[in-house]
Scaffold this motif. Structure first.
Motif, PDB file in Angstrom:
ATOM      1  N   GLU A   1      46.453  54.945  42.325  1.00 27.96           N
ATOM      2  CA  GLU A   1      47.510  54.662  41.350  1.00 27.96           C
ATOM      3  C   GLU A   1      48.293  55.924  41.007  1.00 27.96           C
ATOM      4  OE1 GLU A   1      45.394  52.866  38.137  1.00 27.96           O
ATOM      5  OE2 GLU A   1      45.409  50.882  39.079  1.00 27.96           O
ATOM      6  N   LYS A   2      47.600  57.028  40.892  1.00 26.40           N
ATOM      7  CA  LYS A   2      48.270  58.293  40.589  1.00 26.40           C
ATOM      8  C   LYS A   2      49.192  58.691  41.735  1.00 26.40           C
ATOM      9  CE  LYS A   2      47.346  63.042  39.208  1.00 26.40           C
ATOM     10  NZ  LYS A   2      46.310  64.048  38.915  1.00 26.40           N
ATOM     11  N   ALA A   3      48.736  58.499  42.969  1.00 27.14           N
ATOM     12  CA  ALA A   3      49.567  58.823  44.127  1.00 27.14           C
ATOM     13  C   ALA A   3      50.801  57.928  44.172  1.00 27.14           C
ATOM     14  CB  ALA A   3      48.761  58.670  45.411  1.00 27.14           C
ATOM     15  N   GLN A   4      50.645  56.653  43.818  1.00 34.41           N
ATOM     16  CA  GLN A   4      51.784  55.744  43.794  1.00 34.41           C
ATOM     17  C   GLN A   4      52.777  56.138  42.714  1.00 34.41           C
ATOM     18  OE1 GLN A   4      49.998  51.895  43.335  1.00 34.41           O
ATOM     19  NE2 GLN A   4      49.714  51.614  45.546  1.00 34.41           N
ATOM     20  N   ARG A   5      52.278  56.519  41.536  1.00 31.77           N
ATOM     21  CA  ARG A   5      53.179  56.947  40.464  1.00 31.77           C
ATOM     22  C   ARG A   5      53.940  58.201  40.895  1.00 31.77           C
ATOM     23  NH1 ARG A   5      48.720  56.188  37.071  1.00 31.77           N
ATOM     24  NH2 ARG A   5      48.522  58.430  36.861  1.00 31.77           N
TER      25      ARG A   5
ATOM     26  N   ALA B   1      57.917  58.479  41.356  1.00 28.44           N
ATOM     27  CA  ALA B   1      58.613  59.405  40.472  1.00 28.44           C
ATOM     28  C   ALA B   1      59.481  60.382  41.268  1.00 28.44           C
ATOM     29  CB  ALA B   1      57.627  60.183  39.615  1.00 28.44           C
ATOM     30  N   ALA B   2      59.121  60.700  42.479  1.00 28.19           N
ATOM     31  CA  ALA B   2      59.863  61.672  43.285  1.00 28.19           C
ATOM     32  C   ALA B   2      61.309  61.232  43.534  1.00 28.19           C
ATOM     33  CB  ALA B   2      59.138  61.944  44.595  1.00 28.19           C
ATOM     34  N   PRO B   3      61.576  60.003  43.955  1.00 24.78           N
ATOM     35  CA  PRO B   3      62.984  59.612  44.165  1.00 24.78           C
ATOM     36  C   PRO B   3      63.803  59.601  42.875  1.00 24.78           C
ATOM     37  CG  PRO B   3      61.530  58.106  45.320  1.00 24.78           C
ATOM     38  CD  PRO B   3      60.675  59.002  44.473  1.00 24.78           C
ATOM     39  N   THR B   4      63.213  59.238  41.756  1.00 26.15           N
ATOM     40  CA  THR B   4      63.961  59.210  40.499  1.00 26.15           C
ATOM     41  C   THR B   4      64.289  60.623  40.043  1.00 26.15           C
ATOM     42  OG1 THR B   4      61.923  59.095  39.205  1.00 26.15           O
ATOM     43  CG2 THR B   4      62.984  57.016  39.763  1.00 26.15           C
ATOM     44  N   ASP B   5      63.405  61.595  40.334  1.00 27.51           N
ATOM     45  CA  ASP B   5      63.690  62.976  39.973  1.00 27.51           C
ATOM     46  C   ASP B   5      64.806  63.538  40.850  1.00 27.51           C
ATOM     47  OD1 ASP B   5      61.756  62.909  38.074  1.00 27.51           O
ATOM     48  OD2 ASP B   5      60.223  63.901  39.277  1.00 27.51           O
ATOM     49  N   ALA B   6      64.873  63.125  42.102  1.00 28.48           N
ATOM     50  CA  ALA B   6      65.874  63.640  43.013  1.00 28.48           C
ATOM     51  C   ALA B   6      67.244  63.017  42.735  1.00 28.48           C
ATOM     52  CB  ALA B   6      65.469  63.368  44.457  1.00 28.48           C
ATOM     53  N   ALA B   7      67.289  61.811  42.238  1.00 32.47           N
ATOM     54  CA  ALA B   7      68.548  61.100  42.029  1.00 32.47           C
ATOM     55  C   ALA B   7      69.485  61.817  41.039  1.00 32.47           C
ATOM     56  CB  ALA B   7      68.283  59.669  41.583  1.00 32.47           C
ATOM     57  N   PRO B   8      69.037  62.316  39.898  1.00 33.73           N
ATOM     58  CA  PRO B   8      69.966  62.976  38.970  1.00 33.73           C
ATOM     59  C   PRO B   8      70.593  64.249  39.551  1.00 33.73           C
ATOM     60  CG  PRO B   8      67.967  62.377  37.825  1.00 33.73           C
ATOM     61  CD  PRO B   8      67.741  62.114  39.284  1.00 33.73           C
TER      62      PRO B   8
END
Length: 50
Positions: free
Chosen positions: A23-27, A31-38
């Motif tokens: 679950e931690k790996a999935q989170r 989270a990585a794509p959302t951090d890169a988007a901004p």
């Protein structure tokens, strides 16, 4: 009196630990794509403002 089943308890703990790790790996992966988007729109906005 019944004996405690230590193997069952250990297996349950190991399964819970593995599930938590997955679950931690999935989170982290989500989270990585959302951090890169901004960052992407900000870099695109700079050349248009010039």
């Amino acid at each position: 009196m019944a004996k405690p089943n230590y193997q069952f308890e250990k297996r349950q703990r190991e399964q819970a630990k593995k599930l938590k790790k997955v679950e931690k790996a999935q989170r982290k992966a989500n989270a990585a794509p959302t951090d890169a988007a901004p960052h992407e729109p900000a870099s695109q906005a700079e050349p248009t403002a010039s």
